[in-house]
Structure formats: C-alpha cells, structure tokens
Design a protein around this motif. Structure first.
Motif, PDB file in Angstrom:
ATOM      1  N   TRP A 155      -1.394   6.980   8.595  1.00 56.60           N
ATOM      2  CA  TRP A 155      -0.702   5.880   9.281  1.00 56.60           C
ATOM      3  C   TRP A 155       0.247   6.441  10.339  1.00 56.60           C
ATOM      4  CZ3 TRP A 155       4.279   3.948   9.866  1.00 56.60           C
ATOM      5  CH2 TRP A 155       4.391   2.618  10.280  1.00 56.60           C
ATOM      6  N   TYR A 156       1.017   7.454   9.967  1.00 60.58           N
ATOM      7  CA  TYR A 156       1.936   8.072  10.933  1.00 60.58           C
ATOM      8  C   TYR A 156       1.159   8.762  12.055  1.00 60.58           C
ATOM      9  CZ  TYR A 156       6.007   7.176   7.997  1.00 60.58           C
ATOM     10  OH  TYR A 156       7.007   6.571   7.282  1.00 60.58           O
ATOM     11  N   GLU A 157       0.051   9.399  11.734  1.00 62.31           N
ATOM     12  CA  GLU A 157      -0.744  10.061  12.778  1.00 62.31           C
ATOM     13  C   GLU A 157      -1.256   9.041  13.797  1.00 62.31           C
ATOM     14  OE1 GLU A 157      -2.652  14.076  10.981  1.00 62.31           O
ATOM     15  OE2 GLU A 157      -3.479  12.226  10.147  1.00 62.31           O
ATOM     16  N   ARG A 158      -1.616   7.854  13.354  1.00 61.31           N
ATOM     17  CA  ARG A 158      -2.064   6.812  14.280  1.00 61.31           C
ATOM     18  C   ARG A 158      -0.929   6.344  15.181  1.00 61.31           C
ATOM     19  NH1 ARG A 158      -4.715   5.254   9.533  1.00 61.31           N
ATOM     20  NH2 ARG A 158      -3.314   3.492   9.161  1.00 61.31           N
ATOM     21  N   ARG A 159       0.293   6.652  14.833  1.00 62.72           N
ATOM     22  CA  ARG A 159       1.458   6.294  15.636  1.00 62.72           C
ATOM     23  C   ARG A 159       2.024   7.484  16.407  1.00 62.72           C
ATOM     24  NH1 ARG A 159      -0.314   3.460  12.284  1.00 62.72           N
ATOM     25  NH2 ARG A 159      -0.363   1.236  12.663  1.00 62.72           N
ATOM     26  N   ASP A 188      -2.949   8.638   2.883  1.00 61.82           N
ATOM     27  CA  ASP A 188      -3.022   7.353   3.580  1.00 61.82           C
ATOM     28  C   ASP A 188      -1.791   7.118   4.448  1.00 61.82           C
ATOM     29  OD1 ASP A 188      -1.456   7.179   1.270  1.00 61.82           O
ATOM     30  OD2 ASP A 188      -2.075   5.136   0.789  1.00 61.82           O
ATOM     31  N   LEU A 189      -0.633   7.479   3.933  1.00 60.34           N
ATOM     32  CA  LEU A 189       0.607   7.313   4.691  1.00 60.34           C
ATOM     33  C   LEU A 189       0.668   8.298   5.859  1.00 60.34           C
ATOM     34  CD1 LEU A 189       3.295   5.845   4.944  1.00 60.34           C
ATOM     35  CD2 LEU A 189       4.265   7.484   3.315  1.00 60.34           C
ATOM     36  N   TRP A 206       0.808  -1.225   0.000  1.00 60.06           N
ATOM     37  CA  TRP A 206       0.000   0.000   0.000  1.00 60.06           C
ATOM     38  C   TRP A 206       0.836   1.268   0.000  1.00 60.06           C
ATOM     39  CZ3 TRP A 206       0.069   3.567   3.987  1.00 60.06           C
ATOM     40  CH2 TRP A 206       0.684   3.162   5.170  1.00 60.06           C
ATOM     41  N   THR A 207       2.168   1.162   0.058  1.00 58.10           N
ATOM     42  CA  THR A 207       3.014   2.356   0.122  1.00 58.10           C
ATOM     43  C   THR A 207       3.470   2.855  -1.241  1.00 58.10           C
ATOM     44  OG1 THR A 207       5.036   1.059   0.404  1.00 58.10           O
ATOM     45  CG2 THR A 207       3.873   1.751   2.409  1.00 58.10           C
ATOM     46  N   ARG A 251       5.294  -0.978  11.774  1.00 62.20           N
ATOM     47  CA  ARG A 251       5.163  -0.500  13.165  1.00 62.20           C
ATOM     48  C   ARG A 251       6.377  -0.888  13.984  1.00 62.20           C
ATOM     49  NH1 ARG A 251      -0.209  -1.943  12.545  1.00 62.20           N
ATOM     50  NH2 ARG A 251       0.178  -4.003  13.408  1.00 62.20           N
ATOM     51  N   GLN A 292       3.836  -5.947   3.740  1.00 54.60           N
ATOM     52  CA  GLN A 292       3.143  -4.766   4.246  1.00 54.60           C
ATOM     53  C   GLN A 292       1.780  -5.150   4.801  1.00 54.60           C
ATOM     54  OE1 GLN A 292       3.176  -1.643   1.296  1.00 54.60           O
ATOM     55  NE2 GLN A 292       5.391  -1.804   1.049  1.00 54.60           N
ATOM     56  N   GLY A 293       1.369  -4.427   5.824  1.00 54.36           N
ATOM     57  CA  GLY A 293       0.075  -4.666   6.436  1.00 54.36           C
ATOM     58  C   GLY A 293       0.086  -5.714   7.527  1.00 54.36           C
TER      59      GLY A 293
END
Length: 182
Positions: free
Chosen positions: A142-146, A138-139, A41-42, A109, A103-104
């Motif tokens: 992903w970083y915001e969720r981390r 989308d990327l 997905w990247t 992580r 990935q996924g």
C-alpha cells in the motif's frame, strides 16, 4: 463498510490535544488489535497480541516539541490519526490509524497526503520516513503504491517490551520505508 471514496472536504485535520488521548488510544487499538480490528485490513491480530499503544505513548507524541499527532475528524468524531515528527532534513510518519469501518474508502490516502503536505510546508522536510513490520507485506505494498520505497534497512522488534504488543511469532522486524517529498 463505507465504500464511497472519502471526500477530503468532509474531513477536519487538527493537532490532537491531551483531551483527545483516550479517544486516540481507542482508535489505534481498534485498528490493529483484537477482533474489532478484523473489520478492516490493517489488523495485526495474527502477529501481535496485547496493546499497540497506551495513553502515555500517545501523550508523549501529543506533547512532543518536534512532533504532532494529527487527529482527523468526520462529523465531529475522530476517525483517523497519525504522528508526524520533524527529524532534521526529514520527517517521520507513525502511529497511523484509520477506523476499521472506514478502511478501504480513501481515508488513509487523504491522511497520508496531509501528513506529507504538512512535513513539507511546516518543516521543509525533503523526505518522509517510516518503519513497517516486514511481515505486513500488504501494508508495505500500500505504501509502495503511494511512492514509498523499501530500503532493506531493518531494525529489531522490541521483543520483551509488552508496551508494543506480545509477538505471536519470532521473526518480527521493522523495515525503513522512504519517500522524497520534493
């Protein structure tokens, strides 16, 4: 696609060496460019053509006095990597790639967590910074969720420098993302 969540104990984290350069370039290219990158997905194949990096760029990070290129192995094969660079009171995170087939599954992580751990432990960095192409919502999510946050601070994409790719659109720019490491 490997759908099991990655067990960090199955991974070996080490500093890359000059002997790893070709494998790292191939990994980075496969994660971001061309049809092979679409397995994950990247991919940036819809916004950039051409290369993502080259042996000289990877070697520069490997040999840099204030940076490391973290090579991540599973079963003796490099499956992910990232750059961690000491920049005073903070660290910079870049050149991040995970094999598209993996990935996924939590590998990204695990790599990001190890990069943050090293930045704190080895350099006492209080913050991790990175730049992400703003079109990669989308990327960024992903970083915001981390724990990373968007700063709104942007910088131009290096149009005309094909070492970073051939843009397929004219609105590319980078945004600075930051995360406290305390």
């Amino acid at each position: 696609m490997d759908t099991a969540v990655t067990d960090p104990t199955d991974l070996t984290f080490r500093d890359a060496t000059d002997a790893d350069v070709d494998a790292l370039v191939a990994l980075i290219e496969s994660a971001y460019r061309g049809e092979a990158s679409r397995a994950g997905w990247t991919t940036e194949a819809d916004i950039l053509a051409g290369q993502r990096t080259d042996p000289e760029g990877v070697r520069e990070v490997v040999e840099g006095p204030d940076s490391t290129l973290l090579a991540v192995e599973r079963d003796g094969r490099i499956v992910a990597c990232c750059q961690v660079e000491h920049r005073g009171d903070h660290a910079y995170f870049g050149m991040f790639a995970v094999s598209p087939a993996l990935q996924g599954a939590g590998l990204g992580r695990a790599v990001l967590a190890e990069a943050e751990r090293r930045a704190r432990a080895e350099w006492g960095a209080g913050e991790m910074r990175m730049t992400v192409i703003t079109a990669r919502e989308d990327l960024i999510a992903w970083y915001e969720r981390r724990g990373y946050r968007r700063t709104g601070e942007t910088s131009p994409f290096p149009y005309g420098d094909e070492r970073f790719g051939i843009p397929l659109r004219d609105d590319l720019r980078f945004e600075l993302l930051v995360k406290p490491l305390g």
